[in-house]
Design a protein around this motif. Structure first.
Motif, PDB file in Angstrom:
ATOM      1  N   PHE A  26       0.839  -1.196   0.032  1.00  0.00           N
ATOM      2  CA  PHE A  26       0.121  -0.056   0.123  1.00  0.00           C
ATOM      3  C   PHE A  26       0.799   1.389   0.070  1.00  0.00           C
ATOM      4  O   PHE A  26       0.536   2.453   0.082  1.00  0.00           O
ATOM      5  CB  PHE A  26      -0.991   0.147   1.181  1.00  0.00           C
ATOM      6  CG  PHE A  26      -1.979  -0.715   1.175  1.00  0.00           C
ATOM      7  CD1 PHE A  26      -3.092  -0.727   0.380  1.00  0.00           C
ATOM      8  CD2 PHE A  26      -2.104  -1.966   1.729  1.00  0.00           C
ATOM      9  CE1 PHE A  26      -4.201  -1.470  -0.178  1.00  0.00           C
ATOM     10  CE2 PHE A  26      -3.303  -3.029   1.687  1.00  0.00           C
ATOM     11  CZ  PHE A  26      -4.298  -2.686   0.785  1.00  0.00           C
ATOM     12  N   LEU A  28       2.318   4.370  -1.248  1.00  0.00           N
ATOM     13  CA  LEU A  28       2.078   5.085  -2.447  1.00  0.00           C
ATOM     14  C   LEU A  28       3.065   6.476  -2.024  1.00  0.00           C
ATOM     15  O   LEU A  28       2.996   7.120  -1.005  1.00  0.00           O
ATOM     16  CB  LEU A  28       0.839   5.546  -2.268  1.00  0.00           C
ATOM     17  CG  LEU A  28       0.217   6.487  -3.796  1.00  0.00           C
ATOM     18  CD1 LEU A  28       0.449   5.410  -4.805  1.00  0.00           C
ATOM     19  CD2 LEU A  28      -1.096   6.838  -3.475  1.00  0.00           C
ATOM     20  N   ASN A  71      -2.515  11.104  -2.463  1.00  0.00           N
ATOM     21  CA  ASN A  71      -3.470   9.864  -2.544  1.00  0.00           C
ATOM     22  C   ASN A  71      -3.455   9.644  -4.198  1.00  0.00           C
ATOM     23  O   ASN A  71      -4.299   8.628  -4.105  1.00  0.00           O
ATOM     24  CB  ASN A  71      -4.965  10.211  -2.275  1.00  0.00           C
ATOM     25  CG  ASN A  71      -5.060  10.389  -0.554  1.00  0.00           C
ATOM     26  OD1 ASN A  71      -4.078   9.940   0.289  1.00  0.00           O
ATOM     27  ND2 ASN A  71      -5.792  11.453  -0.228  1.00  0.00           N
ATOM     28  N   LYS A 104      -2.503   5.261  -9.795  1.00  0.00           N
ATOM     29  CA  LYS A 104      -3.007   4.567  -8.378  1.00  0.00           C
ATOM     30  C   LYS A 104      -3.610   5.843  -7.375  1.00  0.00           C
ATOM     31  O   LYS A 104      -3.125   6.814  -7.426  1.00  0.00           O
ATOM     32  CB  LYS A 104      -1.840   4.068  -7.717  1.00  0.00           C
ATOM     33  CG  LYS A 104      -1.003   2.810  -8.189  1.00  0.00           C
ATOM     34  CD  LYS A 104       0.094   2.433  -7.432  1.00  0.00           C
ATOM     35  CE  LYS A 104       0.661   0.871  -7.822  1.00  0.00           C
ATOM     36  NZ  LYS A 104       1.785   0.357  -6.973  1.00  0.00           N
ATOM     37  N   GLN A 106      -5.577   6.108  -3.816  1.00  0.00           N
ATOM     38  CA  GLN A 106      -5.499   5.456  -2.700  1.00  0.00           C
ATOM     39  C   GLN A 106      -6.462   6.210  -1.574  1.00  0.00           C
ATOM     40  O   GLN A 106      -6.553   7.380  -1.485  1.00  0.00           O
ATOM     41  CB  GLN A 106      -4.358   5.566  -1.805  1.00  0.00           C
ATOM     42  CG  GLN A 106      -4.061   4.894  -0.524  1.00  0.00           C
ATOM     43  CD  GLN A 106      -2.557   4.590  -0.088  1.00  0.00           C
ATOM     44  OE1 GLN A 106      -1.830   4.372  -0.816  1.00  0.00           O
ATOM     45  NE2 GLN A 106      -2.219   4.886   1.341  1.00  0.00           N
ATOM     46  N   GLU A 108      -9.018   6.046   2.534  1.00  0.00           N
ATOM     47  CA  GLU A 108      -9.470   5.361   3.716  1.00  0.00           C
ATOM     48  C   GLU A 108     -10.427   5.731   4.087  1.00  0.00           C
ATOM     49  O   GLU A 108     -11.189   6.826   4.143  1.00  0.00           O
ATOM     50  CB  GLU A 108      -8.304   5.940   4.860  1.00  0.00           C
ATOM     51  CG  GLU A 108      -8.382   5.072   5.940  1.00  0.00           C
ATOM     52  CD  GLU A 108      -7.308   5.522   7.069  1.00  0.00           C
ATOM     53  OE1 GLU A 108      -7.402   5.170   8.048  1.00  0.00           O
ATOM     54  OE2 GLU A 108      -6.482   6.185   6.642  1.00  0.00           O
ATOM     55  N   THR A 114      -7.731   1.291   1.347  1.00  0.00           N
ATOM     56  CA  THR A 114      -8.072   0.895   0.032  1.00  0.00           C
ATOM     57  C   THR A 114      -7.045   1.499  -1.113  1.00  0.00           C
ATOM     58  O   THR A 114      -6.756   2.585  -0.994  1.00  0.00           O
ATOM     59  CB  THR A 114      -9.431   0.971  -0.528  1.00  0.00           C
ATOM     60  OG1 THR A 114      -9.673   2.174  -0.687  1.00  0.00           O
ATOM     61  CG2 THR A 114     -10.204   0.099   0.598  1.00  0.00           C
ATOM     62  N   GLN A 115      -6.791   0.742  -2.249  1.00  0.00           N
ATOM     63  CA  GLN A 115      -6.008   1.274  -3.255  1.00  0.00           C
ATOM     64  C   GLN A 115      -6.395   0.795  -4.384  1.00  0.00           C
ATOM     65  O   GLN A 115      -6.532  -0.607  -4.688  1.00  0.00           O
ATOM     66  CB  GLN A 115      -4.516   0.957  -3.191  1.00  0.00           C
ATOM     67  CG  GLN A 115      -3.659   1.734  -3.959  1.00  0.00           C
ATOM     68  CD  GLN A 115      -2.171   1.338  -3.705  1.00  0.00           C
ATOM     69  OE1 GLN A 115      -1.699   0.226  -4.298  1.00  0.00           O
ATOM     70  NE2 GLN A 115      -1.301   2.295  -3.106  1.00  0.00           N
ATOM     71  N   SER A 117      -5.670   0.442  -8.697  1.00  0.00           N
ATOM     72  CA  SER A 117      -4.786   0.667  -9.434  1.00  0.00           C
ATOM     73  C   SER A 117      -5.241   0.401 -10.802  1.00  0.00           C
ATOM     74  O   SER A 117      -5.936  -0.442 -11.106  1.00  0.00           O
ATOM     75  CB  SER A 117      -3.489  -0.081  -9.125  1.00  0.00           C
ATOM     76  OG  SER A 117      -2.523  -0.046  -9.964  1.00  0.00           O
TER      77      SER A 117
END
Length: 133
Positions: A26, A28, A71, A104, A106, A108, A114-115, A117
């Motif tokens: 996770f 980034l 993010n 990507k 990301q 929360e 969560t991510q 891609s």
């Protein structure tokens, strides 16, 4: 030439480690930061058939991730693959090159990270054979 190329990749990507946990799936990069991931692959297989077939695979992959915001990150990839298959009747050496681009994202929610891609990847057959005239 292949050994020289691999050696230069290792030398160019060997630098002092950053004190960040970049092995987390996770991870980034933050805004303006860049993460590069280089991998070199080699495998050999032998199939017991008549005639015996051998297959060798070599590959170099590079993935660059740069943070656009805290993010969102831009993802760029590139790879070269060499496959050699030996039999008593044929000896082929197909080479492929690929490149890709993606994002990507990301987030929360409720303590759950969560991510998402996405990546578009194009694979083409490459001819790096020197021409003999």
């Amino acid at each position: 030439m292949f050994k020289t190329f691999l050696l230069s990749c290792v030398i160019l990507t060997s630098f002092s480690a950053v004190a960040k946990e970049i092995t987390s799936p996770f991870y980034l990069p933050k805004t303006g930061h860049i993460l590069t991931q280089t991998s070199v692959n080699y495998d050999k297989s032998k199939i017991k058939t008549k005639p015996t077939a051998r297959s060798y695979h070599r590959g170099v992959n590079e993935q660059i991730t740069t943070g656009l915001t805290n993010n969102i990150a831009l993802l760029l990839t590139g790879d070269l693959n060499w496959v050699r298959q030996k039999q008593t009747t044929t000896d082929s050496l197909p080479r492929t090159a690929g490149y890709g681009a993606g994002l990507k994202v990301q987030g929360e929610a409720g303590g759950i990270l969560t991510q998402l891609s996405t990546l578009y990847h194009q694979q083409t057959e490459a001819d790096f054979t020197p021409r003999r005239e």
